[in-house]
Design an enzyme around this catalytic site. Sequence first.
Site, PDB file in Angstrom:
ATOM      1  N   VAL B 136       0.818  -1.221   0.000  1.00 38.34           N
ATOM      2  CA  VAL B 136       0.000   0.000   0.000  1.00 38.34           C
ATOM      3  C   VAL B 136       0.850   1.269   0.000  1.00 38.34           C
ATOM      4  O   VAL B 136       0.310   2.367  -0.045  1.00 38.34           O
ATOM      5  CB  VAL B 136      -0.992   0.067   1.193  1.00 38.34           C
ATOM      6  CG1 VAL B 136      -1.876  -1.163   1.240  1.00 38.34           C
ATOM      7  CG2 VAL B 136      -0.283   0.288   2.509  1.00 38.34           C
ATOM      8  N   GLU B 137       2.161   1.110   0.062  1.00 41.42           N
ATOM      9  CA  GLU B 137       3.007   2.311   0.047  1.00 41.42           C
ATOM     10  C   GLU B 137       3.742   2.411  -1.291  1.00 41.42           C
ATOM     11  O   GLU B 137       3.147   2.745  -2.300  1.00 41.42           O
ATOM     12  CB  GLU B 137       3.949   2.301   1.260  1.00 41.42           C
ATOM     13  CG  GLU B 137       3.140   2.301   2.575  1.00 41.42           C
ATOM     14  CD  GLU B 137       4.005   2.453   3.820  1.00 41.42           C
ATOM     15  OE1 GLU B 137       4.896   3.299   3.850  1.00 41.42           O
ATOM     16  OE2 GLU B 137       3.768   1.693   4.787  1.00 41.42           O
ATOM     17  N   MET B 138       5.009   2.022  -1.345  1.00 45.63           N
ATOM     18  CA  MET B 138       5.748   2.159  -2.597  1.00 45.63           C
ATOM     19  C   MET B 138       5.605   0.913  -3.485  1.00 45.63           C
ATOM     20  O   MET B 138       5.818   0.983  -4.690  1.00 45.63           O
ATOM     21  CB  MET B 138       7.201   2.483  -2.284  1.00 45.63           C
ATOM     22  CG  MET B 138       7.342   3.861  -1.607  1.00 45.63           C
ATOM     23  SD  MET B 138       8.963   4.148  -0.856  1.00 45.63           S
ATOM     24  CE  MET B 138       9.985   4.368  -2.298  1.00 45.63           C
TER      25      MET B 138
END
Lengths: 346, 346
Positions: B136-138
């Site tokens: 869900v981030e990078m």
Amino acid sequence: MIRNTAIALLCLGCGFGSAALAQDDLMAAAQKKFQPIPMTPPDLPGNAATPAKVELGKMLYFDPRLSASHAISCSSCHNIGLGGADAEPTSIGHRWQHGGRNAPTVLNAVFNTAQFWDGRAKDLEQQAGGPMVNPVEMASPKAHVAEQLNGIPGYRDAFAKAFPDVPDPITLANAQKAIAVFEATLITPNAPFDRFLRGDANALSAQQKAGLALFMHKGCANCHNGINVGGGMYAPFGVVEKPGAELLPPNDKGRFMVTHTASDEYVFKVPTLRNIALTAPYFHTGKAWDLRQAVAVMGNVQLGAKLTDDEVGKITAFLGSLTGEQPRVTYPILPPSVGSTPRPEP
Amino acid sequence: MIRNTAIALLCLGCGFGSAALAQDDLMAAAQKKFQPIPMTPPDLPGNAATPAKVELGKMLYFDPRLSASHAISCSSCHNIGLGGADAEPTSIGHRWQHGGRNAPTVLNAVFNTAQFWDGRAKDLEQQAGGPMVNPVEMASPKAHVAEQLNGIPGYRDAFAKAFPDVPDPITLANAQKAIAVFEATLITPNAPFDRFLRGDANALSAQQKAGLALFMHKGCANCHNGINVGGGMYAPFGVVEKPGAELLPPNDKGRFMVTHTASDEYVFKVPTLRNIALTAPYFHTGKAWDLRQAVAVMGNVQLGAKLTDDEVGKITAFLGSLTGEQPRVTYPILPPSVGSTPRPEP
């Protein structure tokens, strides 16, 4: 649209491409066609660059709170660390929408004759008003930009210093002015090619010189010329032969969408080639990832010239000489939000 | 979990909160409870900071090509211009997904006892490996990070200089080491409170001193202490009274998810209050936008103290004294992609 006088001049005058090409002739011909990037930023007419205004412009350029999500800033797509562009075919904007065209570099953009691929903004100041309020980019409602900035106490002082004689200086128009003066500082002087244009014959390698000669002789320089080696005129993409739909999708008619003139169909601003080795992928679609590929495609579709691998290599080497000194920018400390600051769109 | 010895010491020893509080006593008590931020970055055990490694770490910190989309970097959510955090309740990540918790500041994070809200990373080096590969981030596949970096020629040289005695230095582990040494430079010394701790009685205003006295007397400093005025221990959110579901959603059990120990339910790392005036919104949910509101909530749920408006104002003023000198970071010029560089996820 394309001026052919230069081709004639070059072909008649100098015998480019021959092994016997005299180095002095190459330099003299290049000096007629191109100008070096100046060592200091140019002035913007009617928008004087004071230190306070440049500093404000830098803050705004890096401030994601100018977007509806508070997650996207000018810097997101025009990354000073990535040649002033991003590394995307087309940029990722609000709610992960993709922009319509490849993000052009901000570096040296001040020297372009107009802004955006279709030239719909006449200068940096006008351009700066676009992405902030474009629903697929930063997506701020137009009236909200000043409201947002007014809600961040530190900006009141920064705008007052940048626009000292204005009673209510926090406006979208003034934000655009400040961003423009900051962007005008983002120039990349002293590339090897600039040193060559200033008379240093050793600034380019033999291969780069051969590439420069080809660049002029084959006709690239008919469009890619001037201070920005491009950025000075419009041209149809596919002068000789239309590129495939991946490179030239039929639904993007380019400058036609601005002028509604039939001859402007598939016409785009000739992009600058300054720092081009730093800004893959290429073309307005961002579908060409390799600079050599881009050079070969341009030879085919713009010039009808089937360049050999050797020629492509030489021209690509020359393009590498257009990488200048990149801007040294100190990351700005932005004024903090407070409890009453407008919040990002949920 | 919470040590109460300090409360006892304060309450028995000094008579804080009384108008008769002697200034020297306040300073002496504060010096027992807090330490100033040092003027130079600390060393990281087993990860020596050479200039080449710090510079590499800075490049990696700002390089969006470490994400699957090539659009998100460490800097996206830990913005040095915004107090080392973003201005979001929870950060916007890959494909516009929202992270689970409010992005903690990177500033002075080196002084925290562990990283992340739940302390699941023991140090900056371990932390740096998280967001790059978090879906869900990078959202980079773990094995892809080194592949991506290997595909950018300029990084080969940069890693070789940063890790001179290593045959194949481009690894995720080394990227984490380099990012950690850069992050360790992101400290904010010389806040008014630091100058006060070093003996300058005039560094705090009368209101800030009153706020500091309350901060210690009411018990805030039982958790928020040490060099980072927090960051040194874990505590349940809602010691006295559980906050509402907006501030403490029942599905996020905090450190319990790391330790699987019942007593760690709804326990979180006590966040640093350094530069807290710069990093709204607050709490692990990022649902409190106003620092005064956050102070009042903490009084209620952690201390069972219904703080008056005046007390909240004084404590908030004291928290303003924790804003230090922000890092001066020159924006890094990143090594360019080439035709063979792995491309962003479409």
